[in-house]
Scaffold this active site. Structure first.
Site, PDB file in Angstrom:
ATOM      1  N   TYR A   1      -8.266 -18.972  -2.217  1.00 60.05           N
ATOM      2  CA  TYR A   1      -7.277 -18.858  -1.143  1.00 60.05           C
ATOM      3  C   TYR A   1      -5.911 -19.206  -1.681  1.00 60.05           C
ATOM      4  O   TYR A   1      -5.742 -20.230  -2.351  1.00 60.05           O
ATOM      5  CB  TYR A   1      -7.611 -19.782   0.031  1.00 60.05           C
ATOM      6  CG  TYR A   1      -7.986 -18.974   1.247  1.00 60.05           C
ATOM      7  CD1 TYR A   1      -7.015 -18.193   1.879  1.00 60.05           C
ATOM      8  CD2 TYR A   1      -9.277 -18.948   1.738  1.00 60.05           C
ATOM      9  CE1 TYR A   1      -7.349 -17.409   2.968  1.00 60.05           C
ATOM     10  CE2 TYR A   1      -9.617 -18.167   2.831  1.00 60.05           C
ATOM     11  CZ  TYR A   1      -8.642 -17.400   3.445  1.00 60.05           C
ATOM     12  OH  TYR A   1      -8.958 -16.620   4.507  1.00 60.05           O
TER      13      TYR A   1
ATOM     14  N   GLU B   1      -2.675 -18.614   0.267  1.00 51.97           N
ATOM     15  CA  GLU B   1      -1.651 -18.270   1.263  1.00 51.97           C
ATOM     16  C   GLU B   1      -0.291 -18.742   0.783  1.00 51.97           C
ATOM     17  O   GLU B   1      -0.145 -19.879   0.318  1.00 51.97           O
ATOM     18  CB  GLU B   1      -1.991 -18.920   2.607  1.00 51.97           C
ATOM     19  CG  GLU B   1      -3.146 -18.218   3.305  1.00 51.97           C
ATOM     20  CD  GLU B   1      -3.560 -18.917   4.595  1.00 51.97           C
ATOM     21  OE1 GLU B   1      -3.007 -19.981   4.900  1.00 51.97           O
ATOM     22  OE2 GLU B   1      -4.436 -18.368   5.289  1.00 51.97           O
TER      23      GLU B   1
ATOM     24  N   ASP C   1       8.141   6.252   0.986  1.00 54.75           N
ATOM     25  CA  ASP C   1       6.714   5.943   0.832  1.00 54.75           C
ATOM     26  C   ASP C   1       6.183   6.800  -0.318  1.00 54.75           C
ATOM     27  O   ASP C   1       5.951   7.992  -0.150  1.00 54.75           O
ATOM     28  CB  ASP C   1       5.991   6.259   2.144  1.00 54.75           C
ATOM     29  CG  ASP C   1       4.496   6.017   2.053  1.00 54.75           C
ATOM     30  OD1 ASP C   1       3.980   5.799   0.936  1.00 54.75           O
ATOM     31  OD2 ASP C   1       3.831   6.055   3.117  1.00 54.75           O
TER      32      ASP C   1
ATOM     33  N   THR D   1       0.901   2.758  -2.512  1.00 53.52           N
ATOM     34  CA  THR D   1      -0.427   2.255  -2.811  1.00 53.52           C
ATOM     35  C   THR D   1      -0.453   2.022  -4.321  1.00 53.52           C
ATOM     36  O   THR D   1       0.419   2.501  -5.042  1.00 53.52           O
ATOM     37  CB  THR D   1      -1.515   3.296  -2.479  1.00 53.52           C
ATOM     38  OG1 THR D   1      -1.255   4.475  -3.252  1.00 53.52           O
ATOM     39  CG2 THR D   1      -1.518   3.648  -1.005  1.00 53.52           C
TER      40      THR D   1
ATOM     41  N   LYS E   1      -3.594   5.347  -6.236  1.00 57.15           N
ATOM     42  CA  LYS E   1      -3.550   6.816  -6.326  1.00 57.15           C
ATOM     43  C   LYS E   1      -3.067   7.181  -7.731  1.00 57.15           C
ATOM     44  O   LYS E   1      -3.703   6.764  -8.686  1.00 57.15           O
ATOM     45  CB  LYS E   1      -2.710   7.375  -5.186  1.00 57.15           C
ATOM     46  CG  LYS E   1      -3.331   7.021  -3.807  1.00 57.15           C
ATOM     47  CD  LYS E   1      -2.606   7.592  -2.615  1.00 57.15           C
ATOM     48  CE  LYS E   1      -3.242   7.112  -1.317  1.00 57.15           C
ATOM     49  NZ  LYS E   1      -2.468   7.515  -0.126  1.00 57.15           N
TER      50      LYS E   1
ATOM     51  N   ARG F   1      -7.495  -0.566  -5.525  1.00 59.47           N
ATOM     52  CA  ARG F   1      -7.152  -0.179  -4.163  1.00 59.47           C
ATOM     53  C   ARG F   1      -6.236  -1.245  -3.557  1.00 59.47           C
ATOM     54  O   ARG F   1      -6.650  -2.398  -3.413  1.00 59.47           O
ATOM     55  CB  ARG F   1      -8.451  -0.062  -3.365  1.00 59.47           C
ATOM     56  CG  ARG F   1      -8.390   0.545  -2.010  1.00 59.47           C
ATOM     57  CD  ARG F   1      -9.757   1.076  -1.627  1.00 59.47           C
ATOM     58  NE  ARG F   1     -10.049   2.231  -2.450  1.00 59.47           N
ATOM     59  CZ  ARG F   1      -9.539   3.452  -2.230  1.00 59.47           C
ATOM     60  NH1 ARG F   1      -8.792   3.693  -1.185  1.00 59.47           N
ATOM     61  NH2 ARG F   1      -9.801   4.446  -3.054  1.00 59.47           N
TER      62      ARG F   1
HETATM   63  C1  LIG Z   1      -2.421   6.988   1.119  1.00 61.68           C
HETATM   64  C2  LIG Z   1      -1.136   6.823   1.821  1.00 61.68           C
HETATM   65  C3  LIG Z   1      -0.801   5.638   2.509  1.00 61.68           C
HETATM   66  C4  LIG Z   1      -1.737   4.527   2.850  1.00 61.68           C
HETATM   67  O1  LIG Z   1      -2.682   4.174   2.058  1.00 61.68           O
HETATM   68  P1  LIG Z   1      -3.947   3.242   2.409  1.00 61.68           P
HETATM   69  O2  LIG Z   1      -4.019   2.411   1.181  1.00 61.68           O
HETATM   70  O3  LIG Z   1      -5.063   4.198   2.605  1.00 61.68           O
HETATM   71  O4  LIG Z   1      -3.632   2.443   3.631  1.00 61.68           O
HETATM   72  C5  LIG Z   1       0.469   5.526   3.021  1.00 61.68           C
HETATM   73  N1  LIG Z   1       1.361   6.513   2.893  1.00 61.68           N
HETATM   74  C6  LIG Z   1       1.076   7.669   2.276  1.00 61.68           C
HETATM   75  C7  LIG Z   1       2.132   8.716   2.175  1.00 61.68           C
HETATM   76  C8  LIG Z   1      -0.183   7.868   1.732  1.00 61.68           C
HETATM   77  O5  LIG Z   1      -0.471   9.031   1.154  1.00 61.68           O
END
Ligand SMILES: *Cc1c(COP(=O)(O)O)cnc(C)c1O
Length: 421
Positions: A51, A53, A197, A223, A226, A232
């Site tokens: 933990y 925090e 994003d 993220t 990807k 993850r």
């Molecule tokens: C995949 C994705 C997210 C969120 O990803 P998670 O980890 O699945 O919550 C946010 N924005 C875009 C544009 C994405 O492609």
């Protein structure tokens, strides 16, 4: 030591099968990738027990010395890769990163301008059953019908009309370069925050094959699993002036104890992302996507926007006698794994569940070491399967080609790459 195989054979077996499935299928899901064994080792480590925090040097609990080390490493590496003033590596996923940014500077009812989901946007950009759609007043921009490119004049016009508090630039299914300077200009004109994003394209940005939003956006969310090829998870980059607000919204605002094992794995992935091999892999990812898209065009397929600048593209199946879902299911029977996807202006698409497109991404196959010749062979497989959906001989031939490609490109090619160095 108790080993999983003996202690819980059911879970162990499922994990073995999943690894085998990954080895023996071709994964074209644009949001997926194969992270390295080193990243997986960090994820599966003792840091899951801790933990912590708070933030490094100011934790609520005792015993945080070593987790502080890894969080500091992750933060410093992230800042270096992206040239960011501040990084928060605690968001558990991309959605939480977006939620933290929205909560940090917006009030319920504030206006957000984001990309239409059916044109490639993400759930967190205003889908009505997502927190974003429930809490904020959403308007959407999209792509031009004739070109498939984002219509920046439309973004501008809507922004002037609705005066959004925040504009979101970023997508989950958009194959072209995002014009961050243009978004900044529009945001400035109407006094909106700009959030970029880059969940999908973070690896490309780190590898220098997509322009960076960091100089332009107030907030950059991503993220880490990807194209960035880490565990993850999520991350927020921002200007120093927002650092405090963002940190306190991530914790204690929307999360509790951070996942320190995941943060350790993020640190490892970020180190990998600084290597020349990683950059080369990102370049190849784009080259592979371009080569594949071109091959489909040659074979008479309609590709949204005519091609791609990044790691993914969309096939519009409306001129073929098959829906996206049927194509997805058919291809799964030949061990090719991809997802159905909406395509812009799909009047025939009955619902989001029955769209007329499929999305194809090249991060995973590229991490496995595939180059143009291999991905063109995959395109050939897909074309054959879609053209002869009921022919068992065709299916068997495709399966055989898939088996050969998979055997020639083991999952952990990236490890081999790094060792070769
Ligand atoms: C995949 C994705 C997210 C969120 O990803 P998670 O980890 O699945 O919550 C946010 N924005 C875009 C544009 C994405 O492609």
């Amino acid at each position: 030591m108790i080993r999983l195989e003996n202690d819980d054979p059911e879970v162990w077996q499922a994990i073995q099968k999943e690894t085998e499935r990954q080895q023996n299928t071709i994964d074209l899901i644009a949001s997926e990738n194969i992270c390295s064994p080193a990243v997986q080792e960090a994820q599966g480590s003792s840091m899951t027990n801790k933990y912590a925090e708070g933030y490094a040097g100011r934790r609520w609990y005792a015993g945080c010395g070593y987790v502080d080390t890894v969080e500091n490493l992750a933060v410093e590496r992230a800042k270096k890769i992206f040239g960011a003033e501040h990084a928060n590596v605690q968001p558990n996923a991309g959605s939480q990163a977006n939620m933290a940014v929205c909560f940090s500077v917006l009030k319920p009812g504030d206006r957000i301008l984001g990309m239409d989901l059916s044109h490639g946007g993400h759930l967190t950009h205003g889908f009505k059953k997502n927190f974003s759609g429930m809490m904020y007043d959403i308007t959407h921009y999209g792509v031009k019908k004739e070109t498939g490119y984002i219509d920046y004049d439309e973004v501008h016009a809507i922004a002037l009309k609705t005066k959004p508090h925040m504009i979101i630039a970023g997508a989950s299914a958009y194959p072209r370069i995002l014009d961050f300077p243009r978004f900044r200009k529009i945001a400035d004109e109407v006094g909106a925050y700009l959030m970029a994003d880059i969940a999908h394209i973070a690896g490309l940005v780190a590898g220098g094959v997509h322009p960076s939003p960091v100089p332009y956006a107030d907030f950059v969310t991503t993220t880490t699993h990807k194209t960035l090829r880490g565990p993850r998870g999520g991350m927020i980059l921002c200007k120093q002036k927002y650092a405090k607000q963002i940190d306190s919204m991530v914790f204690p605002g929307i999360q509790g104890g951070p996942f320190m094992h995941i943060i350790a794995a993020k640190a490892v992935a970020f180190k990998e992302a600084m290597t020349e091999e990683f950059k080369q892999c990102q370049r190849q990812t784009v080259q592979n996507a371009k080569a594949m898209a071109q091959e489909f065009v040659k074979r008479g397929y309609s590709i949204v926007s005519g091609g791609t600048d990044n790691h993914l593209f969309l096939i519009d199946l409306r001129n073929k006698n098959i829906t996206g879902k049927e194509a997805q299911m058919l291809l799964e029977t030949t061990d090719i794994i991809l997802n159905r996807n909406t395509i812009p202006f799909d009047e025939k698409g009955a619902s989001a569940n029955e769209p007329n497109g499929i999305r194809i991404g090249t991060p995973t196959v590229t991490s496995r070491g595939m180059k143009e010749a291999a991905v063109i062979r995959i395109a050939d497989c897909i074309d054959k399967a879609l053209s002869q959906p009921n022919d068992s001989q065709t299916k068997e031939a495709v399966r055989k080609a898939v088996r050969e490609l998979c055997a020639a490109h083991p999952l952990y090619e990236i490890e081999a790459c790094q060792k070769a160095k």
